[in-house]
Design a protein around this motif. Structure first.
Motif, short mmCIF file in Angstrom:
data_model
loop_
_atom_site.label_atom_id
_atom_site.label_comp_id
_atom_site.label_asym_id
_atom_site.label_seq_id
_atom_site.Cartn_x
_atom_site.Cartn_y
_atom_site.Cartn_z
N CYS A 260 33.37 90.59 32.62
CA CYS A 260 33.07 89.42 31.80
C CYS A 260 31.70 89.58 31.17
N GLU A 261 31.33 88.61 30.33
CA GLU A 261 29.99 88.58 29.76
C GLU A 261 29.00 88.12 30.83
N PRO A 295 28.53 97.55 38.03
CA PRO A 295 28.74 96.99 36.68
C PRO A 295 28.46 98.01 35.60
N GLY A 296 28.84 97.64 34.38
CA GLY A 296 28.51 98.47 33.24
C GLY A 296 27.63 97.65 32.30
N ASN A 300 29.83 92.84 32.94
CA ASN A 300 29.62 92.46 34.34
C ASN A 300 30.87 92.78 35.15
N ALA A 301 30.64 93.29 36.36
CA ALA A 301 31.75 93.45 37.31
C ALA A 301 32.02 92.07 37.91
N ALA A 380 24.49 94.43 35.12
CA ALA A 380 23.75 95.71 35.14
C ALA A 380 22.27 95.53 34.81
N GLU A 381 21.91 94.44 34.18
CA GLU A 381 20.50 94.10 33.93
C GLU A 381 19.73 95.25 33.26
N GLY A 382 20.00 95.49 31.99
CA GLY A 382 19.24 96.51 31.23
C GLY A 382 20.03 97.79 31.07
#
Length: 399
Positions: A260-261, A295-296, A300-301, A380-382
């Protein structure tokens, strides 16, 4: 005009007088009419002496006996069908005669009054008998109208369910063809079944009848409706452990696996890789397993779980972010908890670059309805370098 001629013979000698009686029939006379009596000798007038005695009497015509009539009437104007029952009497009666009243041609007549159907009934005459007293006699009768009894109003009893239910539930509605009078107390019938197997949004379970809005109702000049409700209880409960219930089937045990976003929108289920027992974006990140998640970037995972029942639940467990210092550029991760798309928790303790794994405890309580969605999304934050970790999660129903 000669009306009598008579020869009268007489014998000689004393005591031999001859008397002749005569009597005229009644005759009509007028004033100044003259009646003459002539006595003449037969052959000579020797010893023809005698005496004439005459009495004339006036004879008056006898007046015919007076004759009186009997008539019949009703005391007021009635419908024509009633008026047609009046008897008649063509006979005439003498003074002093006693007359017995005749009966009407019918003593009851179907009809209406003031728009209501009913029956006219003869009450009788003002007297059963009357005596002629030198005058005509009239018998006066009266009638009474009695309206037909209106049938008691009949009311129906209906049954309905409040809300939208599967056809299998609707088929249990009772029916009642009986009619009820005003004031009657009606006891609600039971549904054909009080428990029906079914499903909601693919979730198998049981529909259970909760009852009617009242056990009994009183008819109050209107139809009566009993309204019932049902409650669905999923076979599955609000108890699950991610590691134990993880499977290769989306939706099993209430779990869905996807991406998801960052804000929880645009959730998309990922395909299952049976060989590696994982969900992955066609060989690319994100990757979700029972004991591993990564995550990618921009994806988001997301682990999503759907509540099986209404109630309060507790989320407990931890998110572990593995060390990422092998890449000095790795930026770590963060994760969020969403309930029905609304963010309920944000955790960023796993951001940064570190040589040892970091853990974030999960301890949240939510009030949920059946079908509510709980989603944990790892961001993934960045960048997504060395962003692997593990989500351990237990969801428990709180009584």
């Amino acid at each position: 005009k000669e009306i009598l001629k008579q020869k009268v013979e007489a014998k000689q000698g004393d005591g031999n007088d001859n008397i002749f009686d005569f009597n005229f029939e009644e005759m009509e006379v007028k004033a100044n009419d003259v009646i003459s009596f002539m006595i003449s000798p037969n052959s000579n007038n020797s010893y023809d002496g005698g005496k004439l005695s005459v009495r004339i009497s006036e004879v008056k015509d006898e007046e015919p006996a007076a004759e009186y009539k009997v008539s019949y009437e009703y005391d007021q104007e009635y419908p024509q069908a009633v008026m047609d029952t009046l008897p008649s009497d063509d006979q005439t009666y003498a003074d002093g005669a006693e007359v017995t009243a005749k009966a009407p041609s019918s003593a009851t007549v179907e009809g209406e009054k003031d728009g209501k159907a009913g029956k006219w009934a003869f009450n009788g005459w003002d007297a059963e008998k009357k005596t002629i007293q030198a005058a005509d006699v009239t018998f006066t009768g009266s009638w009474t109208f009695t309206a037909d009894e209106e049938p008691a109003a009949e009311y129906s009893v209906k049954y309905q369910y409040e809300g939208t239910y599967p056809q299998a539930v609707m088929d249990t509605l009772p029916s009642d063809d009986q009619k009820y009078a005003d004031g009657a107390e009606v006891t609600a019938k039971a549904p054909a079944s009080v428990s029906v197997a079914g499903e909601v949004n693919g979730e198998p379970g049981t529909w259970d009848f909760q009852g009617w809005d009242a056990e009994t109702k009183t008819v109050q000049a209107a139809d009566v409706t009993f309204t019932g409700t049902w409650k669905f209880t999923a076979t599955r409960t609000n108890n699950t452990v991610l590691k134990d219930d993880f499977s290769g089937t989306q939706g099993k045990n209430g779990w869905y696996y996807g991406m998801c976003e960052y804000n929880g929108t645009n959730f998309e289920q990922l395909p299952y890789d049976a060989e590696n027992n994982r969900y992955m974006n066609n060989g690319a990140k994100p990757e979700l397993k029972a004991d591993f998640v990564e995550p990618g970037v921009g994806r988001n995972a997301a682990y999503k779980w759907v509540a099986a029942r209404d109630g309060k639940i507790k989320l407990s467990g931890e998110y572990v972010k593995f060390e990422n210092n092998k890449d000095p550029e790795a930026t770590g991760t963060c994760f969020r908890i969403f309930v029905n798309g609304a963010e309920k928790g944000f955790f960023d303790q796993t951001k940064g670059n570190f040589a040892e794994e970091r853990k974030v405890a999960i301890d949240n309580v939510f009030e949920v309805k059946m079908g509510d969605e709980i989603m944990i999304a790892i961001d993934a934050e960045g960048n997504d370098s060395y962003d692997g970790g593990r989500l351990s999660l237990t969801i428990s129903a709180i009584d």
